[in-house]
Write a protein that holds these residues in place. Sequence first.
Motif, PDB file in Angstrom:
ATOM      1  N   ILE A 111     -12.637 -42.181  36.297  1.00  0.00           N
ATOM      2  CA  ILE A 111     -11.545 -41.189  36.252  1.00  0.00           C
ATOM      3  C   ILE A 111     -12.174 -39.824  36.534  1.00  0.00           C
ATOM      4  O   ILE A 111     -13.351 -39.608  36.218  1.00  0.00           O
ATOM      5  N   THR A 112     -11.404 -38.926  37.155  1.00  0.00           N
ATOM      6  CA  THR A 112     -11.975 -37.609  37.471  1.00  0.00           C
ATOM      7  C   THR A 112     -11.967 -36.718  36.217  1.00  0.00           C
ATOM      8  O   THR A 112     -11.169 -36.928  35.302  1.00  0.00           O
ATOM      9  N   TYR A 113     -12.850 -35.727  36.237  1.00  0.00           N
ATOM     10  CA  TYR A 113     -12.873 -34.756  35.130  1.00  0.00           C
ATOM     11  C   TYR A 113     -11.483 -34.157  34.945  1.00  0.00           C
ATOM     12  O   TYR A 113     -10.996 -34.007  33.828  1.00  0.00           O
ATOM     13  N   ASN A 114     -10.851 -33.769  36.070  1.00  0.00           N
ATOM     14  CA  ASN A 114      -9.563 -33.073  35.961  1.00  0.00           C
ATOM     15  C   ASN A 114      -8.509 -33.922  35.272  1.00  0.00           C
ATOM     16  O   ASN A 114      -7.772 -33.441  34.414  1.00  0.00           O
ATOM     17  N   GLU A 115      -8.439 -35.199  35.665  1.00  0.00           N
ATOM     18  CA  GLU A 115      -7.415 -36.053  35.059  1.00  0.00           C
ATOM     19  C   GLU A 115      -7.765 -36.365  33.602  1.00  0.00           C
ATOM     20  O   GLU A 115      -6.897 -36.380  32.732  1.00  0.00           O
ATOM     21  N   MET A 116      -9.051 -36.602  33.325  1.00  0.00           N
ATOM     22  CA  MET A 116      -9.443 -36.881  31.940  1.00  0.00           C
ATOM     23  C   MET A 116      -9.207 -35.671  31.058  1.00  0.00           C
ATOM     24  O   MET A 116      -8.758 -35.787  29.912  1.00  0.00           O
ATOM     25  N   LEU A 117      -9.491 -34.478  31.617  1.00  0.00           N
ATOM     26  CA  LEU A 117      -9.280 -33.251  30.838  1.00  0.00           C
ATOM     27  C   LEU A 117      -7.801 -33.103  30.479  1.00  0.00           C
ATOM     28  O   LEU A 117      -7.453 -32.813  29.329  1.00  0.00           O
ATOM     29  N   GLU A 118      -6.944 -33.358  31.452  1.00  0.00           N
ATOM     30  CA  GLU A 118      -5.499 -33.240  31.195  1.00  0.00           C
ATOM     31  C   GLU A 118      -5.064 -34.288  30.162  1.00  0.00           C
ATOM     32  O   GLU A 118      -4.314 -33.986  29.234  1.00  0.00           O
ATOM     33  N   MET A 119      -5.577 -35.524  30.302  1.00  0.00           N
ATOM     34  CA  MET A 119      -5.218 -36.565  29.320  1.00  0.00           C
ATOM     35  C   MET A 119      -5.703 -36.179  27.922  1.00  0.00           C
ATOM     36  O   MET A 119      -4.988 -36.343  26.930  1.00  0.00           O
ATOM     37  N   ALA A 120      -6.928 -35.643  27.842  1.00  0.00           N
ATOM     38  CA  ALA A 120      -7.481 -35.267  26.534  1.00  0.00           C
ATOM     39  C   ALA A 120      -6.667 -34.129  25.914  1.00  0.00           C
ATOM     40  O   ALA A 120      -6.324 -34.158  24.730  1.00  0.00           O
ATOM     41  N   ARG A 121      -6.317 -33.137  26.734  1.00  0.00           N
ATOM     42  CA  ARG A 121      -5.522 -32.012  26.211  1.00  0.00           C
ATOM     43  C   ARG A 121      -4.158 -32.484  25.752  1.00  0.00           C
ATOM     44  O   ARG A 121      -3.557 -31.931  24.834  1.00  0.00           O
ATOM     45  N   LEU A 122      -3.638 -33.506  26.408  1.00  0.00           N
ATOM     46  CA  LEU A 122      -2.289 -33.985  26.089  1.00  0.00           C
ATOM     47  C   LEU A 122      -2.313 -35.107  25.057  1.00  0.00           C
ATOM     48  O   LEU A 122      -1.340 -35.809  24.892  1.00  0.00           O
ATOM     49  N   GLY A 123      -3.454 -35.305  24.399  1.00  0.00           N
ATOM     50  CA  GLY A 123      -3.456 -36.180  23.224  1.00  0.00           C
ATOM     51  C   GLY A 123      -4.337 -37.413  23.269  1.00  0.00           C
ATOM     52  O   GLY A 123      -4.442 -38.101  22.260  1.00  0.00           O
ATOM     53  N   PRO A 134     -20.376 -52.225  31.230  1.00  0.00           N
ATOM     54  CA  PRO A 134     -20.109 -50.832  31.570  1.00  0.00           C
ATOM     55  C   PRO A 134     -18.671 -50.460  31.196  1.00  0.00           C
ATOM     56  O   PRO A 134     -17.796 -51.336  31.168  1.00  0.00           O
ATOM     57  N   GLY A 135     -18.442 -49.184  30.915  1.00  0.00           N
ATOM     58  CA  GLY A 135     -17.105 -48.739  30.539  1.00  0.00           C
ATOM     59  C   GLY A 135     -16.479 -47.932  31.660  1.00  0.00           C
ATOM     60  O   GLY A 135     -16.348 -48.424  32.775  1.00  0.00           O
ATOM     61  N   THR A 136     -16.124 -46.690  31.373  1.00  0.00           N
ATOM     62  CA  THR A 136     -15.482 -45.825  32.368  1.00  0.00           C
ATOM     63  C   THR A 136     -16.381 -44.622  32.656  1.00  0.00           C
ATOM     64  O   THR A 136     -16.869 -43.981  31.729  1.00  0.00           O
ATOM     65  N   PHE A 137     -16.550 -44.311  33.951  1.00  0.00           N
ATOM     66  CA  PHE A 137     -17.318 -43.125  34.337  1.00  0.00           C
ATOM     67  C   PHE A 137     -16.370 -41.970  34.584  1.00  0.00           C
ATOM     68  O   PHE A 137     -15.389 -42.116  35.317  1.00  0.00           O
ATOM     69  N   ILE A 138     -16.670 -40.840  33.958  1.00  0.00           N
ATOM     70  CA  ILE A 138     -15.888 -39.632  34.227  1.00  0.00           C
ATOM     71  C   ILE A 138     -16.727 -38.802  35.188  1.00  0.00           C
ATOM     72  O   ILE A 138     -17.878 -38.462  34.873  1.00  0.00           O
ATOM     73  N   ARG A 139     -16.175 -38.515  36.362  1.00  0.00           N
ATOM     74  CA  ARG A 139     -16.932 -37.774  37.378  1.00  0.00           C
ATOM     75  C   ARG A 139     -15.986 -36.959  38.238  1.00  0.00           C
ATOM     76  O   ARG A 139     -14.776 -36.998  38.037  1.00  0.00           O
ATOM     77  N   GLU A 140     -16.557 -36.211  39.204  1.00  0.00           N
ATOM     78  CA  GLU A 140     -15.761 -35.271  40.000  1.00  0.00           C
ATOM     79  C   GLU A 140     -14.730 -35.976  40.896  1.00  0.00           C
ATOM     80  O   GLU A 140     -13.594 -35.542  40.996  1.00  0.00           O
ATOM     81  N   GLU A 141     -15.161 -37.053  41.567  1.00  0.00           N
ATOM     82  CA  GLU A 141     -14.298 -37.712  42.564  1.00  0.00           C
ATOM     83  C   GLU A 141     -14.329 -39.215  42.357  1.00  0.00           C
ATOM     84  O   GLU A 141     -15.325 -39.751  41.863  1.00  0.00           O
ATOM     85  N   TYR A 142     -13.296 -39.883  42.818  1.00  0.00           N
ATOM     86  CA  TYR A 142     -13.315 -41.346  42.783  1.00  0.00           C
ATOM     87  C   TYR A 142     -14.258 -41.889  43.845  1.00  0.00           C
ATOM     88  O   TYR A 142     -14.366 -41.336  44.928  1.00  0.00           O
ATOM     89  N   THR A 143     -14.945 -42.974  43.523  1.00  0.00           N
ATOM     90  CA  THR A 143     -15.833 -43.594  44.511  1.00  0.00           C
ATOM     91  C   THR A 143     -15.319 -44.981  44.874  1.00  0.00           C
ATOM     92  O   THR A 143     -15.806 -45.608  45.782  1.00  0.00           O
ATOM     93  N   MET A 144     -14.343 -45.469  44.118  1.00  0.00           N
ATOM     94  CA  MET A 144     -13.895 -46.846  44.324  1.00  0.00           C
ATOM     95  C   MET A 144     -12.418 -46.884  44.677  1.00  0.00           C
ATOM     96  O   MET A 144     -11.814 -45.891  44.998  1.00  0.00           O
ATOM     97  N   GLU A 187      -5.986 -45.134  44.393  1.00  0.00           N
ATOM     98  CA  GLU A 187      -4.638 -45.439  44.837  1.00  0.00           C
ATOM     99  C   GLU A 187      -3.561 -45.208  43.768  1.00  0.00           C
ATOM    100  O   GLU A 187      -2.400 -45.080  44.081  1.00  0.00           O
ATOM    101  N   PHE A 188      -3.940 -45.106  42.510  1.00  0.00           N
ATOM    102  CA  PHE A 188      -2.926 -44.898  41.479  1.00  0.00           C
ATOM    103  C   PHE A 188      -2.387 -43.470  41.502  1.00  0.00           C
ATOM    104  O   PHE A 188      -3.163 -42.516  41.523  1.00  0.00           O
ATOM    105  N   VAL A 189      -1.069 -43.337  41.491  1.00  0.00           N
ATOM    106  CA  VAL A 189      -0.464 -42.008  41.468  1.00  0.00           C
ATOM    107  C   VAL A 189      -0.567 -41.451  40.051  1.00  0.00           C
ATOM    108  O   VAL A 189      -0.916 -40.298  39.839  1.00  0.00           O
ATOM    109  N   ILE A 190      -0.278 -42.309  39.079  1.00  0.00           N
ATOM    110  CA  ILE A 190      -0.355 -41.919  37.676  1.00  0.00           C
ATOM    111  C   ILE A 190      -1.579 -42.575  37.063  1.00  0.00           C
ATOM    112  O   ILE A 190      -1.829 -43.762  37.248  1.00  0.00           O
ATOM    113  N   ARG A 191      -2.351 -41.786  36.343  1.00  0.00           N
ATOM    114  CA  ARG A 191      -3.556 -42.347  35.716  1.00  0.00           C
ATOM    115  C   ARG A 191      -3.303 -42.763  34.279  1.00  0.00           C
ATOM    116  O   ARG A 191      -3.924 -43.683  33.779  1.00  0.00           O
TER     117      ARG A 191
END
Length: 406
Positions: free
Chosen positions: A195-207, A236-246, A250-254
Amino acid sequence: MAVIVKKFGGSSVATPDKIMAVARRVLREKKPDDKIVVVVSAMGDTTDDLISLAKAITDKTYGREMDMLLATGEQVSIALLAMAFVELGHEAVSMTGFQAGFTTNEMFNKAKITGINTDRIWEEFNAGKIVVVAGFQGLTQRGDITTLGRGGSDTTAVAVAAGLKADHCEIYTDVDGIYSSDPRVVPDARRMKEITYNEMLEMARLGAGVMHPRSVELGKHYGMPIHVRSTFTNEPGTFIREEYTMEEKEFVIRGVTHDTNVAKIAVLGVPDQPGIAYKIFSTLAAANIDVDMIVQSVRVMDKHIIDMVFTIAQGDVPQAKKIMEKLNSQMDFSGLKIEENVAKVSVVGAGMLGNPGIAAATFGALADAGINIEVISTSEISISCLIDSSKVKEAVNAIHSRFFPA
Ligand code: ADP
Ligand code: ASP
Ligand code: MG
């Protein structure tokens, strides 16, 4: 040689046996030259128990004394984990936040890290030791102990990783990665590989409580890859990084998140004139109260009054109540209502940019479930709805199954 920071949360170090298991795991994975910092949280429910102790004495908020109390939790687990390493035959040393070089501002209970000096950690590395650092705490310039806010050990871990220019930062917890929704609430939630930093940050801020928002912010700022994974398995779990590599892009909603730590303040019959919103929100801001969703009603015909509704965190209610009552005596609102039985559900995904219909699908899922929306707010990559808190589980599941059909 690799420099690696590993953080273990409260449930991972809840008992002496679990602490021994953490030490064994770290040693099993460690290569001879690796320099390892292990950041730990307080054991199990220790932080909650400490808060209950304070509540048995007072209802008031004691910033400094509360942090003095809460920081003790992590001091227990670092000492025990350092002993566990030594028992297993590896040199180790425990360090409080301050000993590890963390300085913070003076905002007790939600302090921000202002600097980290890693000299002492390097000294211990060079002496061949594993360094065990207390999460969640720091010291002000005046020498007062501070804490970083609930869940703040994640932030300690990412900050120390950035300070050491570590190869990566691993967050070990009781789930095996980041899911599309809290798996305790949505049994069908899907695990993500990345997941990208931006999306994870938004998810974390939103609960999404799995990561402390500030830790993701720091990860993004310093380009520190974060790997969220299970303490109890080797997968392995989930990598939080700048961009998707895989393929995951394709998901619109994360994700679909929820936050029950919300209170709604309704100010009714406010004079419709310049400077009113400024007066209310600047007074709250001066008291360090974060305002989240804001709605101002349209003026009815020729009446020169409007209503204003906004949300804050529940912990800020006592202080906000005092402030609003004082403003009421100056401005004469016709009504002031504060409700805590509300919750916020949100959908998050960078893909919603340029994808009309996401808001409609979200509202449709809630409508079909018969759930009323009280307030709506949006950002570029999220849509949030304020609802009755008793409906939260139903709402999250309804929205989740709309975007992630089985
Ligand atoms: P730790 O004590 O290890 O820091 P936390 O309780 O802070 O653990 O975070 C892990 C919990 O976060 C999980 O047990 C899970 O219920 C919750 N959680 C909330 N949202 C998510 C999500 N989107 N993905 C994974 N876990 C989540
Ligand atoms: N012990 C603190 C808490 O329970 C910090 C953390 O666990 O991250 O919030
Ligand atoms: Mg946590």
